[in-house]
Design an enzyme around this catalytic site. Structure first.
Site, PDB file in Angstrom:
ATOM      1  N   GLU B 128     -92.610  53.572  85.233  1.00 53.01           N
ATOM      2  CA  GLU B 128     -91.293  53.552  85.878  1.00 53.01           C
ATOM      3  C   GLU B 128     -90.887  52.136  86.279  1.00 53.01           C
ATOM      4  O   GLU B 128     -89.704  51.790  86.270  1.00 53.01           O
ATOM      5  CB  GLU B 128     -91.291  54.482  87.107  1.00 53.01           C
ATOM      6  CG  GLU B 128     -91.393  55.966  86.776  1.00 53.01           C
ATOM      7  CD  GLU B 128     -90.142  56.534  86.125  1.00 53.01           C
ATOM      8  OE1 GLU B 128     -89.845  56.121  84.986  1.00 53.01           O
ATOM      9  OE2 GLU B 128     -89.474  57.389  86.750  1.00 53.01           O
ATOM     10  N   THR B 181     -79.099  53.358  86.878  1.00 50.52           N
ATOM     11  CA  THR B 181     -79.781  53.746  88.111  1.00 50.52           C
ATOM     12  C   THR B 181     -79.464  52.746  89.223  1.00 50.52           C
ATOM     13  O   THR B 181     -79.198  53.116  90.367  1.00 50.52           O
ATOM     14  CB  THR B 181     -81.303  53.794  87.886  1.00 50.52           C
ATOM     15  OG1 THR B 181     -81.564  54.702  86.819  1.00 50.52           O
ATOM     16  CG2 THR B 181     -82.031  54.285  89.121  1.00 50.52           C
TER      17      THR B 181
END
Lengths: 306, 306
Positions: B128, B181
């Site tokens: 991530e 994001t």
């Protein structure tokens, strides 16, 4: 039924991470009250033992809740009420909530169970307005529902009962100093970092999960309050020492009960809870401050007939 | 075992009230990957289907996680990896998390289960970092543990699996627009009113309670997000219309999946979930925006061998 004697429990609100949203009820500590129907449709408080509270019905939490319920139910009777306070007002253990909830429960029993627990909570909240100026639900809901409760929402009021592991035992120390709820509220910031809030709700999720799963370690890890405790603990003498002593003697966690000054700890089993009580006593015994210490299972029943 | 084919699920993070703390995994949507041991101790990505992602191992989430695990375990083999993306990156459904978690799960299987789920989550979080710059746990933990998860704490990392009612079914619409994001994070305020935070954690408590108790109404009442959704929904065309259509067609609740643009709804039973999918389709069919709609049970298993 013409007369009823009831017990209404002391309650611990907030429970660390659950600030303004969670609470639980004590099994071994609470007020007693006797309610007797009268022909005269009025509310008379004929006896108050254990605290210096007003006898005038409209100034006493008990009288206020009673009058609301008699009006709402169009009852064909009045009430004579005797109050036996077994723990002190201003303790952070829901003294006014015990009075209000016990009244709601008792009158509902005399009315043959006309109202739901949610409705009783709403009646009792009117007592909280009299006592502290706002309609707080956490203590009264815990006293009525018993066990752990969650106030999921105020509008509409939504109370969720959370299962409580039977081995979970509370130890509470009440240092007899005065902290006004108003003052305790003022030290909590109006705005908080979203990161702090995320940690807090993650812990609420952990605490609820731990209670359902009877995962005592998880309950302990989740008893973290990043919002109220860091600010309020300054108002409570020896808070850090009591918390540290509780945890190092086996408590799962500890925190401020309601807006204080009482400090609660939760333990797995009575033996550990008693050991925690001794540790709290050691911290306070030479402090020069009067205090009481209680060890209690968490009541599953809430207010009840005795 | 020399070669393994795995499925790694798409995941819905946040789940309304559980912003940055909760997630769940989809059973019927996810990536497939084939991992084959090689004598040469290197990581080679030999095939990528379904998305335009880098083949260089150190730039691809899969390669990064694989290299970390081979190093940590001092494995005596390398890997040839084939990636079959079944849903698009940038969907808000944990595309990079599916890659990272699937890799961690697959290599652990090839290592005969050397690592715990918590350790696998930590490895996947390194993927991530490569994908979005920070070590977010909610999607990867949901993909590894399966079902609903709670990230109770990051330091130390503490992942709690929450039981998931088997009748709970997710409907997801993925409008194929790009929301970074980073941009979605920026619209969420850094500070929030404590009253808002209290409502949010009360709902987290309600959602966790509803999942344990299989109380579908409570799950629905708790699917409220006062923190991210009011700000982020502006980035998603027809968000309000989709949510309204979902709920008026029987969904328990709806919200943004992760940082969007996907929108999820939860329903009791497949029939309602399909009806919700039709309602979402009606909102989007004349929008001029490409979109996909998925209906899926919530996976109890997480990443798995196929």
């Amino acid at each position: 039924m013409n007369s009823i004697k009831i017990f209404s429990p002391a309650t611990v609100a907030n429970v660390s991470c659950g600030y303004d949203a969670m609470g639980f009820s004590m099994e071994a500590l609470g007020d007693e009250m006797i309610f007797t129907k009268t022909k005269e449709k009025s509310v008379i408080i004929s006896k108050i033992e254990g605290a210096d509270l007003p006898f005038e019905a409209n100034k006493n939490v008990v009288g206020v809740v009673a009058q609301h319920m008699l009006n709402d139910s169009k009852a064909d009777f009045g009430l004579d009420i005797q109050i036996f306070k077994k723990f002190k007002p201003g303790s952070g253990l829901g003294s006014s909530a015990a009075s209000a909830s016990g009244t709601a429960f008792a009158i509902n029993t005399l009315l043959n169970g006309k109202y739901s627990n949610l409705e009783l909570t709403k009646f009792a909240m009117q007592g909280e307005v009299t006592a502290c100026g706002s309609a707080i639900a956490d203590n009264v809901a815990a006293a009525i529902y018993g066990g752990f409760i969650l106030v999921r929402s105020y509008e509409p009021l939504d109370i969720i009962g959370i299962p409580t592991p039977s081995k979970l035992v509370a130890t509470v120390i009440h240092p007899q100093i005065e902290i006004k709820t108003e003052a305790a509220r003022k030290v909590v910031p109006q705005n908080i970092p979203v990161k702090t809030a995320i940690s807090q709700w993650a812990n609420v999720g952990g605490l609820v999960s731990g209670l359902y799963a009877e995962d005592f370690d998880l309950i302990g890890r989740s008893l973290v309050d990043l919002v109220a405790e860091p600010n309020r603990k300054k108002l409570i003498p020896y808070f850090d020492e009591v918390k540290e002593a509780a945890i190092s003697n086996g408590a799962l966690g500890a925190g401020i009960s309601g807006s204080g000054p009482s400090i609660f700890a939760l333990s797995k089993g009575k033996q550990t809870a008693n050991k925690v009580a001794e540790a709290m006593n050691t911290v306070y015994k030479n402090s020069g401050i009067d205090y009481s210490i209680y060890v209690s299972n968490i009541s599953k029943a809430g207010a009840r007939i005795i």
